[in-house]
Design a protein around this motif. Structure first.
Motif, PDB file in Angstrom:
ATOM      1  N   THR A 230      81.185  19.561 127.097  1.00  0.00           N
ATOM      2  CA  THR A 230      80.491  19.658 125.816  1.00  0.00           C
ATOM      3  C   THR A 230      79.092  19.061 125.878  1.00  0.00           C
ATOM      4  OG1 THR A 230      81.281  17.527 124.996  1.00  0.00           O
ATOM      5  CG2 THR A 230      82.726  19.433 124.663  1.00  0.00           C
ATOM      6  N   THR A 231      78.337  19.282 124.810  1.00  0.00           N
ATOM      7  CA  THR A 231      76.981  18.719 124.715  1.00  0.00           C
ATOM      8  C   THR A 231      77.018  17.197 124.739  1.00  0.00           C
ATOM      9  OG1 THR A 231      76.251  20.637 123.420  1.00  0.00           O
ATOM     10  CG2 THR A 231      74.888  18.637 123.320  1.00  0.00           C
TER      11      THR A 231
ATOM     12  N   LYS B 149      77.419  16.068 128.258  1.00  0.00           N
ATOM     13  CA  LYS B 149      76.169  16.225 129.013  1.00  0.00           C
ATOM     14  C   LYS B 149      75.184  15.120 128.670  1.00  0.00           C
ATOM     15  CE  LYS B 149      76.658  21.258 129.302  1.00  0.00           C
ATOM     16  NZ  LYS B 149      76.141  22.581 128.857  1.00  0.00           N
TER      17      LYS B 149
END
Length: 468
Positions: free
Chosen positions: A256-257, A260
């Motif tokens: 997922t963001t 990251k």
């Protein structure tokens, strides 16, 4: 009824017992070896206090008593407080990445990207850490990465020890075979009045030779574990601080963001403390502060409250208590030797004993002495300012190029860090690997590295390896 004799199988003593034995040996040595000391003076060129050659004198004998030996354990804990608490905070930050799922998701994405080239991941990590040791002199600063890379080793189908080998073995090899290490090469060359980082070409050749040896030993172990997990040296050993996800579970995890961003924060943290250590001389206090702040930032990014992050840190810290006690206990060995005032005596009598030897034999003896001295002074910079003021005049007397004396110090200080219990006990505690399991891999490697180091020193003497 006929009685059958039962033979008890030998079991390796607990790490605490092994270190305690060395504390007792150090105590006995203070009763056997006379107390002595060199004068020391501040040197502006190095910014450090150095031994003054020719000033050795015997002093009143100060053998360490039994009560003093026991009290040295407490003194060692206090003296090692900086590295103990740095370990807590660096582990707290790195393991937080595992707790929030960022590490698992990132490794899963890496496995998907590598596909059939996964076997190159761990050797590449080992090379990266070795270059950090060879170039920046990073060593203790790598401790926080250990649980992450150990978890990666498991995720890639190996065992936790394979990850510990990659980080700690890689950085130790790079540190020993360094070309521009500011804490060993730079200090030793400055004391020897050699051009800073001179002779770099030969040292890079040494680095390639040592890393080839290390990677061959490391990959051989990795292939053995991959083929039969029961042959793992740590089979049956529990590592509660590691990620428990299987490779299939990791591959299926969504990256997922938030994950990251968390890993980018980790990368930014590494860059920040590497830059600060090199540019501004940051050490444990500054680096610990960075890890503390970033640990909470990672928690906030992943929607954890401050209370949850604090609870997670306390839970993580429970798994590091063993490491903290081992670090302090191993420091007690140095405390005993310092109280007995025998380190300078050992250096003095050894330097006198080299007179009259051939160049090659004397250079090899320097290498052996530096290796032995590292048992008593596990700090690279500490060993440099103690031994190099004696080795440099000695090398001149024996007509050995000063650069070779620096090389002997560098090899002797570096590789024994992964063998002598005063140093490797800390690495065992950081990784959670029992010391007998640690020695099973690193004792043979250290032997091979010592033989290779002796051959390279002999080659350096034969070509009169100099400052350029």
């Amino acid at each position: 009824m006929e009685e059958k004799s039962v033979k008890k199988k030998f079991t390796m003593p607990n790490t605490f017992v092994v270190i305690s034995i060395f504390i007792m040996i150090a105590t006995v040595l203070t009763w056997i070896i006379p107390s002595g000391t060199f004068d020391r003076a501040f040197d502006e060129a190095t910014g450090r206090t150095l031994v003054v050659p020719g000033t050795f004198k015997l002093v009143a004998h100060t053998p360490v008593s039994l009560p003093q030996m026991v009290m040295s354990i407490y003194d060692g804990m206090v003296d090692a407080a900086n590295i103990v608490f740095f370990t807590f905070f660096s582990y707290g930050f790195m393991v937080m990445l595992i707790r929030v799922g960022a590490f698992d998701a990132g490794v899963g994405a890496l496995i998907r990207r590598l596909k059939d080239k996964k076997q190159f991941a761990m050797p590449l990590i080992a090379i990266i850490f070795s270059l950090m040791g060879a170039s920046f002199g990073i060593y203790e600063e790598s401790y926080g990465f250990v649980p992450v890379v150990m978890s990666m080793g498991v995720a890639l189908g190996y065992d936790p020890f394979y990850g510990a080998i990659a980080v700690l073995g890689g950085i130790a090899t790079g540190y020993a075979a360094a070309s521009i290490n500011p804490y060993t090469v730079a200090i030793a060359q400055t004391i020897g009045e050699l051009p800073l980082f001179s002779g770099m070409g030969f040292r890079w050749l040494c680095y390639v030779c040592f890393m080839t040896l290390f990677l061959s030993c490391m990959c051989r172990y990795g292939r053995m574990v991959k083929a039969d997990p029961k042959k793992s040296y740590v089979y049956g050993v529990e590592f509660p601080f590691l990620s428990s996800s299987t490779q299939d579970e990791l591959v299926s995890k969504e990256f997922t963001t938030r994950h990251k961003i968390s890993l980018l924060i980790c990368l930014g943290t590494v860059i920040a403390f590497a830059f600060g250590a090199i540019r501004y001389g940051w050490y444990f206090s500054e680096l610990s502060a960075i890890f503390i702040v970033m640990m909470f930032v990672v928690g906030l990014v992943n929607k954890q409250s401050i209370n949850e992050t604090c609870d997670a840190f306390v839970d993580i810290s429970k798994n590091i208590l063993f490491a903290a006690f081992v670090i302090g206990l191993s420091r007690a060995i140095l405390i005993v030797l310092q109280k007995g005032q025998i380190i300078d005596t050992i250096c003095f009598y050894f330097s006198n004993g080299l007179a009259g030897m051939s160049k090659t034999v004397a250079a090899e003896a320097m290498f052996g002495f530096q290796t032995l001295l590292n048992l008593f002074i596990p700090s690279g910079s500490g060993q440099a300012v103690t031994s190099m003021p004696l080795m440099i005049p000695l090398s001149d007397l024996l007509k050995i190029n000063r650069q070779i004396a620096v090389l002997a110090f560098q090899f002797g200080d570096g590789f024994s860090n992964i063998f002598w219990p005063t140093a490797c006990a800390v690495l065992c505690a950081i990784s959670g690997v029992p010391i007998n399991k640690w020695w099973k891999f690193f004792a043979p490697y250290c032997l091979f590295a010592t033989i290779l180091g002796a051959a390279l020193i002999a080659a350096a003497v034969s070509i009169n390896y100099g400052p350029f």
